[in-house]
Design an enzyme around this catalytic site. Structure first.
Site, PDB file in Angstrom:
ATOM      1  N   ASP A  80      -3.094 -83.976   0.810  1.00  0.00           N
ATOM      2  CA  ASP A  80      -1.870 -84.447   1.475  1.00  0.00           C
ATOM      3  C   ASP A  80      -1.797 -84.094   2.966  1.00  0.00           C
ATOM      4  O   ASP A  80      -1.457 -84.941   3.782  1.00  0.00           O
ATOM      5  CB  ASP A  80      -0.620 -83.973   0.718  1.00  0.00           C
ATOM      6  CG  ASP A  80      -0.562 -82.457   0.544  1.00  0.00           C
ATOM      7  OD1 ASP A  80      -1.560 -81.779   0.842  1.00  0.00           O
ATOM      8  OD2 ASP A  80       0.496 -81.960   0.104  1.00  0.00           O
ATOM      9  N   GLY A 138       3.274 -74.449  -0.620  1.00  0.00           N
ATOM     10  CA  GLY A 138       2.080 -73.930   0.026  1.00  0.00           C
ATOM     11  C   GLY A 138       2.037 -74.361   1.475  1.00  0.00           C
ATOM     12  O   GLY A 138       2.952 -75.007   1.980  1.00  0.00           O
ATOM     13  N   HIS A 144      -5.163 -71.031   3.842  1.00  0.00           N
ATOM     14  CA  HIS A 144      -5.830 -69.905   3.183  1.00  0.00           C
ATOM     15  C   HIS A 144      -6.685 -69.082   4.150  1.00  0.00           C
ATOM     16  O   HIS A 144      -7.579 -68.354   3.739  1.00  0.00           O
ATOM     17  CB  HIS A 144      -6.598 -70.386   1.955  1.00  0.00           C
ATOM     18  CG  HIS A 144      -5.656 -70.958   0.944  1.00  0.00           C
ATOM     19  ND1 HIS A 144      -4.836 -70.169   0.170  1.00  0.00           N
ATOM     20  CD2 HIS A 144      -5.327 -72.240   0.647  1.00  0.00           C
ATOM     21  CE1 HIS A 144      -4.065 -70.928  -0.583  1.00  0.00           C
ATOM     22  NE2 HIS A 144      -4.336 -72.203  -0.313  1.00  0.00           N
ATOM     23  N   CYS A 171      -1.310 -64.236  -2.632  1.00  0.00           N
ATOM     24  CA  CYS A 171      -1.319 -65.692  -2.480  1.00  0.00           C
ATOM     25  C   CYS A 171      -1.746 -66.335  -3.801  1.00  0.00           C
ATOM     26  O   CYS A 171      -2.502 -65.730  -4.578  1.00  0.00           O
ATOM     27  CB  CYS A 171      -2.283 -66.079  -1.363  1.00  0.00           C
ATOM     28  SG  CYS A 171      -2.339 -67.846  -1.037  1.00  0.00           S
ATOM     29  N   CYS A 173      -3.909 -68.335  -4.314  1.00  0.00           N
ATOM     30  CA  CYS A 173      -5.361 -68.555  -4.385  1.00  0.00           C
ATOM     31  C   CYS A 173      -6.087 -67.315  -4.899  1.00  0.00           C
ATOM     32  O   CYS A 173      -7.295 -67.362  -5.127  1.00  0.00           O
ATOM     33  CB  CYS A 173      -5.910 -68.944  -3.016  1.00  0.00           C
ATOM     34  SG  CYS A 173      -6.008 -67.572  -1.847  1.00  0.00           S
ATOM     35  N   CYS A 220      -2.829 -64.554   3.114  1.00  0.00           N
ATOM     36  CA  CYS A 220      -3.132 -65.890   3.636  1.00  0.00           C
ATOM     37  C   CYS A 220      -1.932 -66.396   4.454  1.00  0.00           C
ATOM     38  O   CYS A 220      -0.794 -65.992   4.199  1.00  0.00           O
ATOM     39  CB  CYS A 220      -3.368 -66.875   2.495  1.00  0.00           C
ATOM     40  SG  CYS A 220      -4.818 -66.509   1.509  1.00  0.00           S
ATOM     41  N   GLU A 246      -0.468 -69.101   4.163  1.00  0.00           N
ATOM     42  CA  GLU A 246       0.465 -69.650   3.174  1.00  0.00           C
ATOM     43  C   GLU A 246       1.364 -68.566   2.567  1.00  0.00           C
ATOM     44  O   GLU A 246       2.564 -68.773   2.390  1.00  0.00           O
ATOM     45  CB  GLU A 246      -0.349 -70.333   2.061  1.00  0.00           C
ATOM     46  CG  GLU A 246       0.440 -70.679   0.825  1.00  0.00           C
ATOM     47  CD  GLU A 246      -0.335 -71.614  -0.105  1.00  0.00           C
ATOM     48  OE1 GLU A 246      -1.032 -72.529   0.405  1.00  0.00           O
ATOM     49  OE2 GLU A 246      -0.238 -71.446  -1.326  1.00  0.00           O
TER      50      GLU A 246
END
Lengths: 400, 400
Positions: B194, B222, B246, B256, B258, B263, B265
């Protein structure tokens, strides 16, 4: 929006593509050129004839084919006749080389540079001297088609001025212009950031051949970088792209020459390693770095801790670059070559934690194939760029 | 090494270039196309005739020229006839739109998506339903030339599979394949990250028109990113490039999704802001973010501190990206638009400390021009990519 190319532009493109092929891959048979370029035999013959007439290539019978029938002629770059000057301005050394078409180093001179206050003269003077010495030794039928320099600093694309180089002490230095004036060859001197040019060199002639997405990390006193993204060098808006050494990895960390704190350069550069190993001041340069790695290898726990610390930050920096660029390859050059070899486990362990799984699953980590000459090789390629883009035009101007 | 293009390739390139121009810039006179493309009048006439015969453009007399003499015909995209379906799979919403050549949104449907466990069906079902509803309303002489989707996750270039999407709870999802099957239009569904597509949209139709080097930051639950480098989207080796959310900015910081810590985010996403403001749990989504910014604006010191904290990390992240990419423009989209508007001073102050001077001297910071539809507009452009690359071929296959 741009229209498709004209016949003249296509011919120029094809001449450049053929010349680039023999320049990078070496002597190539007509038959192979025909299949590689997807053109018919008569077009390849015509292109080769034009390049031969210009003195850029010559055709020869191959040594041995081992096959019956008439062998295909081999097209060979005129390495002894067509050359460039490649210059490398590093923190610790100055190098000038005469490099023939095809990438052969025909002659070279090198001087140690003392770290200290920067002046244009202390750099331009010796390099111009080296070039003159080498130029005097060339035969009269040779032709210089370009000059380029790798500089340890940020170089503006617009005017080639070195805008910053904290580890050289250089700022707003019109190096290319002055170098060109002092050489007196009537040729401009193209200037590029050393790590950018080294990245290009590894991409064209080193460990990154065939790889369209790579990140090259160059450690010196500072840490520079060069990024090949989709097959092209990442330059950014003004040409300063790839300054990955000034990515902050440790906010509030060690002070950096750029004025910030905790930059990758400040955490993994030469000084960070030597200070962590309690050896800063006694020795500097590549030998000092090698001594730390060697000591760690022999079990010195202070050296091991220093290498682990630096390897950890290096791993974090690489993880960030993997997430941002999704490269196929990360290349460690300069003193980071030694650091990576001494701390590969640490680097990989950080990567596993901090890089996205899918982005690292095909990732390769490698050391520079061209070693300390990556920057010089990159400068030579920059110097050859024009003749490869428009072979006949450049040669006409060079007065062949 | 590749030979120059054939006559047929040049014609295809020129057809695509002309169609792309009217698609992006709107109705254009033949005279202007002639000068913009650097081709002669008869070539432009022939190209226009081909595109007209294919039903992709039509020629009209301009409304008013205000000048004497015969007016130049205006070439206009057939927006009502040639269209694509653009889909957007976000954490909080699903959108489907029918977008005409030229970028006109002809029809659209939207549904709120509940945050929760991901299933292919909860996403594909409603989107396929929307597309069917819109398809039923089209006239028989219309033609769909492509379908593409923006997905909040990492999409592999090779097979279009969504490899990761921690905030959607998606991993290894063959979304494009399933979506294509359920649409039943006989067309593949191209899928893109996106934020990458939003970056492309801002570059082609938003605040980044004419800018070849930009970084787009998209905040949602995110934080995603898209980078245009030298005019092209940075995809990386597998298509995961631009995952700037990230990049670790605060080692050992907030956890995070991930698996790492600190990060970008984790430090500047929705949850970081709401938690810092002591509001996490009561409200979520864009409204909750706007409420914090609004409260800070009215003097709420807790909200102000939260916004300062998040703005500080955002500034550090932007500084890193400026050093790495040397962009001309950084664009804030999604919830980062609100964060930037509420914390611009903080962001700029960090930039001054952590970004290299020459790399930031021409830098512009802007909010998204396309707003929340940047991802959808980007999906439409991805869907149009094929017809713009080879206008006549795609139309033949679409059965016009």
């Amino acid at each position: 929006m741009r229209a498709g190319p004209s016949q003249e532009e296509i011919r120029r493109h094809n001449l450049g593509a053929l010349l680039r092929h023999v320049h990078l891959s070496g002597p190539t048979s007509r038959a192979e050129l025909t299949s590689r370029m997807g053109l018919n035999r008569s077009t390849i013959m015509a292109l080769t004839a034009d390049l031969t007439a210009a003195g850029l290539v010559r055709e020869e019978l191959p040594r041995e084919t081992g096959r019956a029938g008439r062998p295909s002629l081999v097209v060979r770059p005129e390495s002894a006749r067509v050359y460039v000057f490649a210059l490398d301005v590093g923190v610790d050394r100055l190098v000038a080389a005469r490099v023939g078409l095809g990438g052969t180093v025909l002659d070279r001179r090198e001087a140690v540079r003392r770290r200290g206050p920067f002046s244009l003269e202390e750099v331009v003077g010796p390099l111009a001297g080296f070039a003159r010495q080498m130029h005097r030794k060339t035969r009269p039928d040779t032709v210089c088609v370009g000059v380029a320099a790798a500089f340890s600093g940020g170089v503006a694309r617009e005017d080639g001025v070195v805008r910053f180089g904290p580890n050289m002490g250089a700022a707003d230095v019109p190096f290319g212009e002055e170098m060109s004036r002092r050489l007196g060859l009537g040729l401009p001197v193209a200037v590029g950031n050393d790590a950018n040019l080294a990245a290009m060199a590894e991409h064209l002639r080193g460990v990154g051949v065939g790889c369209r997405d790579l990140v090259y990390l160059h450690g010196d006193v500072g840490v520079g970088g060069g990024v090949i993204a989709g097959g092209a060098l990442l330059g950014g808006h003004q040409g300063f792209g790839g300054e990955v050494g000034h990515m902050v990895v440790n906010p509030g960390g060690r002070p950096c020459g750029c004025g910030s704190h905790g930059c990758l350069e400040a955490e993994v550069g030469e000084r960070a390693l030597l200070e962590a190993a309690g050896r800063f001041g006694s020795q500097i340069g590549r030998e000092a770095v090698r001594a730390v790695v060697g000591a760690a290898d022999r079990g010195d726990i202070v050296a091991q801790a220093a290498l682990n610390r630096v390897g950890d930050w290096l791993g974090l920096g690489v993880a960030n670059l993997v997430n941002v660029f999704n490269p196929e390859l990360v290349v460690f050059g300069g003193m980071l070559r030694e650091v990576y070899l001494g701390a590969a486990a640490q680097v990989r362990s950080r990567l596993t934690v901090d890089a996205l799984g899918p982005a690292r699953e095909h990732l390769r980590l490698r050391t520079s194939a061209l070693g300390d000459d990556a920057t010089l090789v990159g400068a030579a390629e920059l110097a050859f760029a024009q003749v490869l883009a428009d072979p006949l035009e450049v040669l006409t101007r060079a007065g062949s």
